[in-house]
Design an enzyme around this catalytic site. Structure first.
Site, PDB file in Angstrom:
ATOM      1  N   GLU A 170       0.852  -1.191   0.000  1.00  0.00           N
ATOM      2  CA  GLU A 170       0.000   0.000   0.000  1.00  0.00           C
ATOM      3  C   GLU A 170       0.889   1.243   0.000  1.00  0.00           C
ATOM      4  OE1 GLU A 170      -3.214   2.136   3.058  1.00  0.00           O
ATOM      5  OE2 GLU A 170      -2.723   0.015   3.284  1.00  0.00           O
ATOM      6  N   ASP A 172       0.243   5.084   0.474  1.00  0.00           N
ATOM      7  CA  ASP A 172      -0.709   6.146   0.794  1.00  0.00           C
ATOM      8  C   ASP A 172      -0.159   7.483   0.314  1.00  0.00           C
ATOM      9  OD1 ASP A 172      -2.477   4.392   2.079  1.00  0.00           O
ATOM     10  OD2 ASP A 172      -1.344   4.509   3.950  1.00  0.00           O
ATOM     11  N   GLU A 175      -3.614  10.910   2.920  1.00  0.00           N
ATOM     12  CA  GLU A 175      -4.627  10.645   3.936  1.00  0.00           C
ATOM     13  C   GLU A 175      -4.786  11.944   4.694  1.00  0.00           C
ATOM     14  OE1 GLU A 175      -5.051   6.368   5.380  1.00  0.00           O
ATOM     15  OE2 GLU A 175      -2.926   6.768   5.589  1.00  0.00           O
ATOM     16  N   HIS A 186       3.809   1.507   2.746  1.00  0.00           N
ATOM     17  CA  HIS A 186       3.627   0.305   3.578  1.00  0.00           C
ATOM     18  C   HIS A 186       4.127  -0.907   2.792  1.00  0.00           C
ATOM     19  CE1 HIS A 186       0.801   2.067   6.633  1.00  0.00           C
ATOM     20  NE2 HIS A 186       0.420   2.835   5.623  1.00  0.00           N
TER      21      HIS A 186
END
Length: 405
Positions: A170, A172, A175, A186
């Site tokens: 993942e 990101d 956010e 991640h």
């Protein structure tokens, strides 16, 4: 797939850019995650145009899409994926590339999260896997680094007991709400979407993914006046902004390993570099590198599962394999989004390094509160561009980027 309703995914084009030729439009659409859909005859049903807007609060706007927190029909939050407009998710390969978009988070209060991110979902949504005849067109195949156990369909089977999670890399990109924001890689020790069970789904070094990731949140890194509401902040969240993320390699080529994730903003024609770290023990810098991540973990006294999962090198390998774009708006019954905009872990002293993530005090961040007080909150994602380093913000037609200064 046994559907009664014909799928009418809202159109959403993106632009692919090169420095030599400029930007070209690529058609696409967004499709709603299968978890939100009605199940009909054992399969995820289609959503028509009225259903997207009225039932789920997802509407097409100029250049993109707007997600409403609580829809007319009472639906809370949503998660959509970018498709090629047909039967597959659009796959982005962003190593040695940049990704840019415009976003408006002005109505997102404490406890809300408008998230734009990439995950290593299967391009076809697992279509033809066992009993899965629906696939990407119907929003099937979600996974992320938290290894969620609430996914209804996994590898063509119903996850009725919640015993399994779906794990994958993942990245990101964004956010955020109007008070705080973070970008976070991640990495994982697996490739592709992986159905986990038991220890593999777990935290820290035991699980297959780095659930904490290596986040760059300006507030958490000691820059409390960088991002927020009004002219007292460098990035003013009461106004739309362009967010640019660059994935830089060791040698500036597509063959090099991922070495740095760099962020900058453009707002009202101003180029704004990301905030520099201002935490004792973490070298001054405004981007994510392996050195930054390890120093941050030491300063905040947290385990370095980012390094244990291979750090940016393995993240870069996932970027090479290709990731799927996710757009979402959600609240958080587990931690009330304190990890993003308040103090986390909740029981820790706010003065301890790394605990303060944002200015929210948590008193107005519960799902019960935000669903009542901020039901009309929306996030707008617009003007998505990707391509060679330096190719997107110089492109014509970007609202927030008139002059680079």
């Amino acid at each position: 797939a046994g559907t009664m309703t014909k799928e009418a995914s809202p159109p959403m084009a993106v632009k692919h850019c090169t420095k030599a030729a400029g930007c070209s439009v690529e058609k696409g659409a967004v499709t709603l995650d299968a978890n939100w859909r009605v199940v009909h005859e054992g399969a995820a049903d289609g959503v028509d145009a009225q259903g997207y807007e009225k039932t789920y609060g997802i509407r097409t706007i100029s250049g993109g899409v707007e997600l409403q927190f609580v829809s007319e029909g009472g639906n809370v939050g949503s998660r959509v994926y970018l498709t090629d407009g047909e039967e597959s998710y659009k796959v982005f390969k962003l190593k040695n590339r940049e990704f840019a978009f415009d976003v408006d988070v002005a109505s997102l209060a404490c406890g809300l999260n408008g998230a734009l991110y990439f995950v290593e979902m299967d391009e076809a949504g697992g279509k033809r896997t066992r009993n899965n005849e629906a696939g990407a067109k119907f929003g099937i195949g979600y996974c992320d680094a938290q290894c969620p156990r609430d996914i209804k369909w996994m590898d063509g089977e119903a996850n009725v007991d919640g015993l399994h999670g779906m794990c994958c890399f993942e990245m990101d990109i964004w956010e955020a709400n109007r008070r705080a924001s973070a970008f976070t890689p991640h990495p994982c020790s697996i490739k592709g979407a992986y159905r986990c069970e038991g220890v593999d789904c777990g935290d820290g070094d035991k699980g297959v993914c780095d659930k904490d990731g290596c986040d760059f949140n300006a507030f958490r890194m000691g820059q409390e006046h960088f991002y927020g509401m009004g002219q007292d902040f460098v990035v003013d969240t009461t106004k739309p902004m362009t967010v640019v993320t660059q994935f830089l390699t060791t040698d500036g080529t597509d063959q090099g390993d991922l070495a740095e994730i760099r962020r900058f903003y453009v707002q009202e024609g101003r180029f704004i570099a990301n905030a520099d770290s201002n935490v004792q023990g973490v070298p001054v810098g405004n981007s994510i590198t392996d050195a930054f991540c390890s120093a941050q973990k030491r300063a905040f006294q947290t385990s370095d599962s980012h390094a244990a999962k291979g750090g940016l090198k393995t993240m870069g390998e996932a970027l090479d394999r290709g990731l799927v774009l996710v757009l979402s708006l959600w609240d958080d019954s587990a931690t009330e989004m304190r990890w993003l905009d308040s103090s986390f872990p909740a029981g820790e002293q706010r003065g301890r390094p790394g605990v303060a993530r944002g200015p929210c005090d948590g008193s107005t961040s519960s799902p019960a509160h935000v669903r009542n007080e901020h039901r009309n909150a929306t996030v707008k994602y617009m003007n998505i561009m990707y391509g060679e380093i330096g190719s997107t913000t110089s492109a014509g037609g970007r609202r927030a980027g008139a002059i680079m200064v």
